[in-house]
Scaffold this motif. Structure first.
Motif, short mmCIF file in Angstrom:
data_model
loop_
_atom_site.label_atom_id
_atom_site.label_comp_id
_atom_site.label_asym_id
_atom_site.label_seq_id
_atom_site.Cartn_x
_atom_site.Cartn_y
_atom_site.Cartn_z
N HIS A 21 37.57 33.56 44.88
CA HIS A 21 38.81 34.18 44.19
C HIS A 21 39.13 35.96 45.26
CE1 HIS A 21 38.48 31.32 40.79
NE2 HIS A 21 36.69 31.43 40.87
N PRO A 23 41.62 36.81 47.84
CA PRO A 23 43.19 36.94 48.66
C PRO A 23 42.54 36.43 50.20
CG PRO A 23 42.91 38.70 47.80
CD PRO A 23 41.66 37.53 46.76
N ALA A 94 41.73 28.79 54.52
CA ALA A 94 42.26 28.52 53.21
C ALA A 94 41.70 29.87 52.27
CB ALA A 94 41.56 27.57 52.70
N SER A 100 40.95 26.87 40.42
CA SER A 100 42.57 25.83 40.47
C SER A 100 42.80 25.77 41.58
CB SER A 100 43.21 27.58 40.36
OG SER A 100 43.12 27.68 39.07
N ASP A 101 43.76 25.11 42.63
CA ASP A 101 44.09 25.12 43.58
C ASP A 101 43.70 26.50 45.01
OD1 ASP A 101 44.31 22.39 43.00
OD2 ASP A 101 46.68 22.92 43.32
N SER A 102 43.46 25.86 45.47
CA SER A 102 43.14 26.89 46.56
C SER A 102 44.98 27.72 47.61
CB SER A 102 42.26 26.42 48.16
OG SER A 102 41.47 25.68 47.51
N ASP A 103 44.35 28.64 48.21
CA ASP A 103 45.40 29.41 48.71
C ASP A 103 45.32 28.69 50.50
OD1 ASP A 103 48.14 30.54 49.81
OD2 ASP A 103 46.82 32.43 49.04
N VAL A 104 46.89 28.42 51.18
CA VAL A 104 46.31 27.38 52.29
C VAL A 104 47.58 28.29 53.57
CG1 VAL A 104 45.81 25.58 53.44
CG2 VAL A 104 45.34 25.47 51.69
N LEU A 105 46.98 28.79 54.41
CA LEU A 105 47.83 29.36 55.70
C LEU A 105 47.99 28.40 56.77
CD1 LEU A 105 49.76 31.50 56.34
CD2 LEU A 105 48.08 32.97 57.21
N ASN A 252 36.19 23.76 45.41
CA ASN A 252 37.44 23.40 46.52
C ASN A 252 38.03 22.54 46.12
OD1 ASN A 252 38.92 23.44 48.38
ND2 ASN A 252 37.37 23.40 50.38
#
Length: 313
Positions: A21, A23, A94, A100-105, A252
Motif C-alpha cells: 500500500h 506508491p 510493481a 486492488s490491482d497493482s501499479d506497474v512501471l 498481489n
C-alpha cells in the motif's frame, strides 16, 4: 528430447515492492523475481509437472543471466531462450495495493524479449510439442510478431494445439486498430483463447462476454475462457458454463492470469474435460494472488488439488 509444451513471449525481471500500500516513489525495498507472462507460464507448467520450454530472449547482462539460471532451476527447457546482443533485459517495478490491482512501471523500450526472431525457433523441436502457448504482447513489434505467427502456423501444421493468452497491454501498442490487425491473424490460428475482462472486450469487440466470445468462436477458435475476477470464470465452447471464484486472501493480483494459463494448459496436456481444467486453473490462479511474486508463487499440482478438495469439504 524437447518439451511437450512451449511458452512464447515475455520474460523479464520483476521487482516487487516489499512496502505494501505504498506508491513506487516511496517504496524503499523490492524483491527480485523472474517475471513476464511467458516466463511465468513456463515456470507454472514445469511446477505442475509438464515438460515445459520457453521461447524468448534475455539481455547480455546480469539480469539476463539471473533469468536463465532461474529457468534452469525450475527445470524449464531454455534451448530456445537466446541472449540478445543489442538490447537489455526488460524490467517491471510493481507497487502492491491488495486487494486492488497493482501499479506497474515497465522498463522495456527497447528490451530483449521483444526481439525474438525466426532464427531463434527450433521448428523441428516445436513440431514434436503438443501445445504452444503465446503471450500476445510479443505481437506488438517486429521481429517478435513475425516469429510468433510463424510458430503458430508451424505448430498448427504439425497437429499441435495453439493457446493464446491475449495479454492485452495498450501501452505497448501504437493504437487499438493496429493491434487488432495482428491479434486477428493470431486468433485465426488459435484453438484456445484465455482472456480477462478488458482483453475479451478488446478482442471480442463487445462489452457483453457472450457476444465477445461468440465473435472469437466465429473466427475458428474452439474454446474461449473468460476470467472475470470476483465473478468467476466463464467457459465457451461445445458447452457453456461458469466456475465460481476460489475465495482467498489477495496479496498481489499480478501473475494470477499466468498461473491460470499454466494450469489450464496443463489440463489440456492431461486430456481433462473442460470443467475439470477450468476449475483446476481457477484454483491455481487463486493460489498465485495470495502470494507476493508471480513465478515463485506458481503452485504444484498437489497444492492446487488440496485447495480444490478444501473447497468441497
Amino acid at each position: 528430447m524437447g518439451a511437450e509444451v512451449y511458452s512464447l513471449g515475455r520474460v523479464i525481471v520483476d521487482l516487487y515492492a516489499n512496502d505494501i500500500h505504498t506508491p513506487l516513489r516511496k517504496v524503499r525495498s523490492f524483491n527480485k523475481y523472474l517475471g513476464g507472462s511467458a516466463g511465468n507460464t513456463a515456470v507454472g507448467l514445469a511446477r505442475l509437472g509438464a515438460k515445459a520450454g520457453l521461447i524468448s530472449r534475455v539481455g547480455n547482462d546480469e539480469f539476463g543471466a539471473f533469468l536463465t539460471e532461474r529457468l534452469k532451476e525450475e527445470k524449464v527447457d531454455t534451448s530456445m531462450v537466446k541472449t540478445d546482443p543489442c538490447y537489455p533485459t526488460g524490467l517491471a517495478f510493481a507497487a502492491l495495493f491488495p486487494p486492488s490491482d497493482s501499479d506497474v512501471l515497465f522498463y522495456r523500450k527497447p528490451c530483449a524479449d521483444a526481439h525474438i526472431s525466426l532464427e531463434d525457433i527450433d521448428f523441428d523441436a516445436l513440431k514434436e510439442a503438443k501445445v504452444l502457448t503465446v503471450s500476445c504482447t510479443v505481437l506488438s513489434q517486429s521481429p517478435g510478431r513475425e516469429a510468433t505467427l510463424a510458430a503458430l502456423e508451424a505448430n498448427r501444421a504439425s497437429g499441435g494445439l495453439n493457446v493464446l493468452d491475449l495479454d492485452w497491454r495498450p501501452m505497448f501498442w501504437g493504437g487499438e486498430e493496429e493491434a487488432r490487425v495482428y491479434y486477428r491473424i493470431a486468433i485465426r490460428m488459435a484453438d484456445v483463447i484465455l482472456a480477462n475482462e478488458p482483453e475479451l472486450v478488446f478482442a471480442g469487440e463487445s462489452n457483453d462476454p457472450d457476444e465477445a466470445s461468440k465473435h472469437l468462436l466465429s473466427l475458428g477458435v474452439r474454446e474461449v475462457v473468460a476470467k472475470r475476477g470476483g465473478n468467476g470464470v466463464l467457459f465457451y465452447g461445445e458447452e457453456a458454463f461458469r466456475v465460481p471464484v476460489v475465495p482467498v486472501e489477495v496479496l498481489n493480483t499480478l501473475g494470477a492470469g499466468d498461473g491460470f494459463a499454466a494450469a489450464y494448459t496443463y489440463g489440456l496436456l492431461q486430456g481433462w474435460p473442460a470443467r475439470k481444467r477450468t476449475e483446476f486453473a481457477a484454483a491455481a490462479g487463486g493460489i498465485v494472488v495470495s502470494r507476493h511474486s508471480c513465478s515463485e508463487a506458481m503452485p504444484s499440482r498437489s497444492e492446487v488439488e488440496e485447495l480444490i478438495a478444501s473447497q468441497r469439504a
